[in-house]
Design an enzyme around this catalytic site. Structure first.
Site, PDB file in Angstrom:
ATOM      1  N   SER A 251      61.753 -91.040  19.587  1.00  0.00           N
ATOM      2  CA  SER A 251      60.843 -89.893  19.630  1.00  0.00           C
ATOM      3  C   SER A 251      61.657 -88.607  19.530  1.00  0.00           C
ATOM      4  O   SER A 251      62.886 -88.639  19.463  1.00  0.00           O
ATOM      5  CB  SER A 251      60.053 -89.903  20.934  1.00  0.00           C
ATOM      6  OG  SER A 251      60.907 -89.513  21.996  1.00  0.00           O
ATOM      7  N   LYS A 252      60.945 -87.510  19.559  1.00  0.00           N
ATOM      8  CA  LYS A 252      61.601 -86.198  19.411  1.00  0.00           C
ATOM      9  C   LYS A 252      62.694 -85.975  20.444  1.00  0.00           C
ATOM     10  O   LYS A 252      63.642 -85.244  20.205  1.00  0.00           O
ATOM     11  CB  LYS A 252      60.550 -85.089  19.536  1.00  0.00           C
ATOM     12  CG  LYS A 252      59.718 -84.936  18.285  1.00  0.00           C
ATOM     13  CD  LYS A 252      59.221 -83.493  18.150  1.00  0.00           C
ATOM     14  CE  LYS A 252      58.324 -83.348  16.937  1.00  0.00           C
ATOM     15  NZ  LYS A 252      56.910 -83.258  17.257  1.00  0.00           N
TER      16      LYS A 252
END
Ligand code: GLU
Length: 478
Positions: A251-252
């Site tokens: 994820s980010k």
């Protein structure tokens, strides 16, 4: 004839995980001589944006993925944008209603929420009770009179197992009791994903559905719809998720996760293509650097791994370095580098940029590295750090720089070769060698303690800038 599809929702940038899905579909299509279809799944009107669709298309092309049918290239099974297929979905919804595979449900969101909470508190999986399954015509009329808009629900047959063989995950059996009758058309008339994806895959004659594992739980619902509509069921292949280096879902938090971010960070599409192909697949030997053609030649979806792949940024960076050093033609590499040079404020013409790239390509891993590596080729008025100050305050060091300046000050050119012989002369005259000889000159010319070969540097920046920098250093430390 293999027909596969990549079906992104245009609700954001192309995520690395989706890019891998697109890539595996592409590779499988090319390997088998089949077709790849791009379908834009934009039924979520709130979140879908035309700009995202355009960016998805741009980023896929940048990565080197081409499709045979799609909203931009056309094809015999269009339209390829779900928002343009609503009439088709309506027809099939009608069909399901008529054949008794679907029914209208008037339950209010509050009622459903109540039911959900109750189930959870009793430790049961929440599922629709089936309350509206058998409404009498009078009851239905009553709801309609009250102006309540229904949803359309798919009637899940009781007590059945859906069984299928996933090309990656193997034999799968799912008890349909795990889910209740699910919505296929919302109150506002918009059909839901599980329904439209079946209609589209069937009408577009998709033979293999290759997608992320996050959709595995949707597959049994979709198979029930295939059956209800008498459609041929395609083969399924669910790709494992991609993990970050800490083994949690990528994820980010882990840094850049969109294809666009990697493009902006100076990655080569060929390197990303190569790297992504190895996220859950590998060739028969231990080669890691493979051309598109080599990957296509060997790739088969059946060989995709079952276990999650870990996204290893260090390795991607390394691989990108290999492509920059060895695989990209210098003119092309320079073209790609121009926006980076400009972005860093390094102004020059193409030929100059090209010479700089030739000089530094062996020492960079991404085009972002140009910022530091190319600095000496552009900046004449740099700062001297503490270490530089200390070193050039030394008498011998200063003398080396001075002697070098004297030897070149009346020249009007200086090649790398000439630089080398001048340095040899100084070595003899002053009896200094190696680091003691070269480092003072490096500091005077660049302010740095390591970097590109000085012969290359002087050759590229030219004698006038060499003189200017030497004068500046001599004045500063004189
Ligand atoms: N639009 C879905 C997604 O982006 C596609 C799922 C599928 O491939 O069936 O996840």
């Amino acid at each position: 004839m293999v027909r596969v599809r990549f079906a992104p929702s245009p609700t954001g940038y192309l995520h690395i995980g989706n890019a891998r899905t697109a890539l595996f579909n592409y590779l499988f299509a090319r390997h088998t001589g089949g077709k790849l279809i791009l379908r834009i799944e934009d039924t979520d009107r709130e979140r879908s944006k035309k700009e995202y669709e355009e960016m998805l298309i741009e980023d896929l092309r940048w990565l080197g993925i081409e499709w045979d049918e799609g909203p931009d290239v056309g094809g015999d099974y269009g339209p390829y944008r779900q928002s343009e297929r609503l009439d088709i979905y309506n027809q099939y919804a009608e069909r399901l209603l008529e054949s008794g595979h679907a029914y209208y449900c008037y339950c209010s969101p509050e009622e459903l929420e109540e039911e959900r909470k109750k189930a959870l508190s009793e430790g049961r999986p929440p599922r629709y009770s089936g309350k509206c399954r058998n409404l009498t015509p009078e009851e239905r009329e009553d709801y309609e009179k009250k102006g309540i808009k229904p949803v359309l629900r798919f009637k899940v047959p009781d007590g059945r197992f859906v069984i299928f063989d996933d090309l990656i995950r193997g034999h799968i059996e799912i008890n349909v009791d795990e889910f209740g009758d699910f919505v296929i058309v919302r109150q506002d008339g918009m059909p839901t994903y599980n329904f439209v994806v079946v209609v589209d895959d069937a009408l577009m004659k998709i033979t293999h559905v290759i997608r992320g594992e996050d959709h595995l739980s949707n597959t049994p619902k979709q198979i029930l719809i295939y059956e209800a509509l008498n459609f041929d069921i395609p083969q399924f292949a669910h790709l494992p998720i991609i993990l970050g280096e800490d083994r949690s879902k990528l994820s980010k938090r882990h840094g850049a996760v969109s294809v666009r971010a990697f493009k902006d960070e100076g990655y080569m599409p060929e390197a990303l293509f190569n790297y992504l192909s190895l996220l859950g697949w590998h060739p028969s030997d231990d080669r890691e650097i493979l051309s598109k053609e080599e990957i296509i030649e060997e790739f088969d979806i059946k060989d995709a791994h079952k276990s999650p792949a870990v996204f290893d940024r260090t390795k991607l960076r390394w691989m990108n370095g290999v492509y920059i050093r060895e695989k990209i033609d210098i003119n092309e590499l320079t073209r790609r580098a121009v926006p980076f040079f400009e972005g860093f404020g390094y102004k020059a013409d193409f030929e100059y940029y090209k010479r700089v790239m030739e000089a530094i390509r062996d020492s960079i891993e991404t085009l972002m590295d140009i910022k530091d590596r190319a600095r000496p080729f552009f900046i004449d008025e740099f700062e001297f750090d503490e270490r530089a100050k200390e070193e050039l305050s030394d008498e011998t060091a200063y003398t080396v720089v001075q002697r070098f300046y004297e030897k070149i000050k009346d020249r009007d050119s200086l090649t790398g070769q000439e630089f080398k012989s001048i340095m040899k002369e100084i070595q003899k005259e002053l009896k200094v060698r190696g680091r003691q000889l070269f480092h003072p000159v490096r500091i005077a010319l660049t302010g740095e303690h390591s970097g590109v070969g000085l012969d290359i540097l002087v050759d590229v920046i030219g004698i006038e800038r060499v003189k200017k920098r030497l004068q500046r250093a001599l004045e500063y430390f004189g």
